[in-house]
Design a protein around this motif. Structure first.
Motif, PDB file in Angstrom:
ATOM      1  N   ALA A  76       0.825  -1.204   0.000  1.00 41.56           N
ATOM      2  CA  ALA A  76       0.000   0.000   0.000  1.00 41.56           C
ATOM      3  C   ALA A  76       0.863   1.259   0.000  1.00 41.56           C
ATOM      4  CB  ALA A  76      -0.926  -0.005   1.214  1.00 41.56           C
ATOM      5  N   LEU A  77       1.974   1.202   0.703  1.00 42.05           N
ATOM      6  CA  LEU A  77       2.881   2.351   0.742  1.00 42.05           C
ATOM      7  C   LEU A  77       3.525   2.578  -0.623  1.00 42.05           C
ATOM      8  CD1 LEU A  77       3.961   4.374   2.869  1.00 42.05           C
ATOM      9  CD2 LEU A  77       5.929   2.857   3.148  1.00 42.05           C
ATOM     10  N   GLU A  78       3.920   1.500  -1.277  1.00 36.85           N
ATOM     11  CA  GLU A  78       4.558   1.614  -2.583  1.00 36.85           C
ATOM     12  C   GLU A  78       3.607   2.178  -3.627  1.00 36.85           C
ATOM     13  OE1 GLU A  78       6.919  -1.207  -5.839  1.00 36.85           O
ATOM     14  OE2 GLU A  78       6.279  -2.011  -3.903  1.00 36.85           O
ATOM     15  N   ILE A  79       2.339   1.786  -3.544  1.00 36.01           N
ATOM     16  CA  ILE A  79       1.349   2.277  -4.505  1.00 36.01           C
ATOM     17  C   ILE A  79       0.831   3.654  -4.102  1.00 36.01           C
ATOM     18  CG2 ILE A  79      -0.916   1.824  -5.512  1.00 36.01           C
ATOM     19  CD1 ILE A  79      -0.369  -1.147  -5.170  1.00 36.01           C
ATOM     20  N   GLY A  80       0.672   3.863  -2.797  1.00 32.64           N
ATOM     21  CA  GLY A  80       0.034   5.098  -2.330  1.00 32.64           C
ATOM     22  C   GLY A  80       0.881   6.336  -2.497  1.00 32.64           C
ATOM     23  N   VAL A  81       2.202   6.224  -2.295  1.00 30.94           N
ATOM     24  CA  VAL A  81       3.066   7.406  -2.383  1.00 30.94           C
ATOM     25  C   VAL A  81       3.046   8.023  -3.783  1.00 30.94           C
ATOM     26  CG1 VAL A  81       5.454   8.210  -2.248  1.00 30.94           C
ATOM     27  CG2 VAL A  81       4.528   6.746  -0.444  1.00 30.94           C
ATOM     28  N   PRO A  82       3.217   7.237  -4.868  1.00 30.11           N
ATOM     29  CA  PRO A  82       3.113   7.857  -6.200  1.00 30.11           C
ATOM     30  C   PRO A  82       1.746   8.480  -6.469  1.00 30.11           C
ATOM     31  CG  PRO A  82       4.166   5.708  -6.354  1.00 30.11           C
ATOM     32  CD  PRO A  82       3.631   5.825  -4.968  1.00 30.11           C
ATOM     33  N   ILE A  83       0.682   7.831  -5.969  1.00 30.01           N
ATOM     34  CA  ILE A  83      -0.652   8.394  -6.177  1.00 30.01           C
ATOM     35  C   ILE A  83      -0.792   9.733  -5.459  1.00 30.01           C
ATOM     36  CG2 ILE A  83      -3.105   8.048  -5.693  1.00 30.01           C
ATOM     37  CD1 ILE A  83      -2.700   5.089  -6.161  1.00 30.01           C
ATOM     38  N   LEU A  84      -0.286   9.807  -4.235  1.00 28.43           N
ATOM     39  CA  LEU A  84      -0.334  11.075  -3.498  1.00 28.43           C
ATOM     40  C   LEU A  84       0.468  12.160  -4.198  1.00 28.43           C
ATOM     41  CD1 LEU A  84      -0.016   9.834   0.213  1.00 28.43           C
ATOM     42  CD2 LEU A  84      -2.060  10.726  -0.935  1.00 28.43           C
ATOM     43  N   LEU A  85       1.603  11.798  -4.752  1.00 31.73           N
ATOM     44  CA  LEU A  85       2.405  12.782  -5.483  1.00 31.73           C
ATOM     45  C   LEU A  85       1.680  13.279  -6.724  1.00 31.73           C
ATOM     46  CD1 LEU A  85       5.977  11.169  -5.239  1.00 31.73           C
ATOM     47  CD2 LEU A  85       5.110  13.154  -4.004  1.00 31.73           C
TER      48      LEU A  85
END
Length: 277
Positions: A28-37
């Motif tokens: 979730a962290l790997e996918i979520g960080v790019p989405i947040l950016l």
């Protein structure tokens, strides 16, 4: 079963459950960080009037128009094809030649100065020479990419083979393994972690040289189209090309990571167990 063995089994099972429970969070962290950016980029650039930093909405629309339809077959596929072919050639030649240099000391003494000399010259600096002598064809770009990405995996393979544990070699001699069996069962497994480390560096170098080679006189390819957009002051098209390169670089690294995890599952498992102890 002894108490020590039972304790070891319990600890191993506990570490496995703990690692398994952390996987969803890490994913979730790997996918979520790019989405947040991307979300921050979207809202941060929504009202941008700077001609050099257009809104992300316009960049995505241009990305869809250019790379999903108009230039997919004519530019994306040739770039990916050159990259994959050149990288596989570099890996094959680098591993085979690295094993030979690691095992045959006279050959290493003869070729090592040449390897060190050629690898110290950036392949990007040699691109104009390649273009002037061999033209602008795909063969030149494949050759340049393969040459640039050859040396990291070559040197890593040599170091891995020469650093093979002497106890493993002594065990192979005790069991009277043939040279081929020793190579297949001892040298290659023992050096494979370093080989994959060099292959990762080669992957990054190959991707960079692929882009650079297309920016020097090529008429087709992702790098050529991105450079053409920059020279034409098509800033939105330039950003769309940069975004595509970032996505392709991420996907290439993802595929490599999956292959590495599968090929080195035994090694990564032993490393995790050793670090937990």
């Amino acid at each position: 079963m002894s108490a020590i063995t039972t304790t070891t089994v319990i600890r191993t099972a506990h570490r496995a459950r703990k690692a398994k429970s952390r996987r969803p969070f890490l994913l979730a962290l790997e996918i979520g960080v790019p989405i947040l950016l991307l979300v921050a980029w979207w809202f941060g650039s929504e009202n941008s009037t700077d001609p050099f930093f257009p809104p992300l909405r316009e960049i995505l629309l241009e990305f869809q128009r250019l790379w999903l339809f108009d230039h997919f077959a004519s530019d994306i596929l040739p770039s990916i094809g050159n990259f994959v072919v050149a990288y596989l050639i570099a890996c094959l030649v680098g591993v085979v030649l690295g094993i030979l240099l690691g095992l045959v000391k006279p050959l290493f003494w003869i070729l090592d100065p040449i390897v060190q000399l050629v690898r110290s010259i950036p392949a990007v600096a040699l691109l104009p020479i390649f273009v002037a002598t061999m033209g602008f064809g795909n063969e030149v770009r494949v050759f340049a990419i393969a040459l640039a990405s050859l040396f990291p995996i070559l040197i890593s393979t040599v170091d891995g083979v020469r650093a093979t544990e002497p106890l493993l070699l002594e065990t192979a001699r005790v069991y009277r393994l043939s040279n081929w069996e020793t190579l297949r069962s001892v040298y290659i497994p023992a050096s494979s972690p370093q080989i994959f480390s060099g292959a990762l560096v080669s992957l990054q170098v190959a991707f960079i040289v692929m882009i650079t080679s297309e920016m020097l006189g090529a008429a087709r390819g992702i790098g050529a189209m991105t450079m053409l957009a920059q020279k034409s002051f098509d800033v939105t098209g330039m950003w769309a090309g940069i975004l595509l390169l970032g996505i392709l670089g991420y996907l290439a690294n993802l595929v490599f990571t999956l292959v590495r995890r599968r090929a080195l599952a035994w090694y990564l498992g032993s490393q995790r167990a050793a670090s937990a102890d």
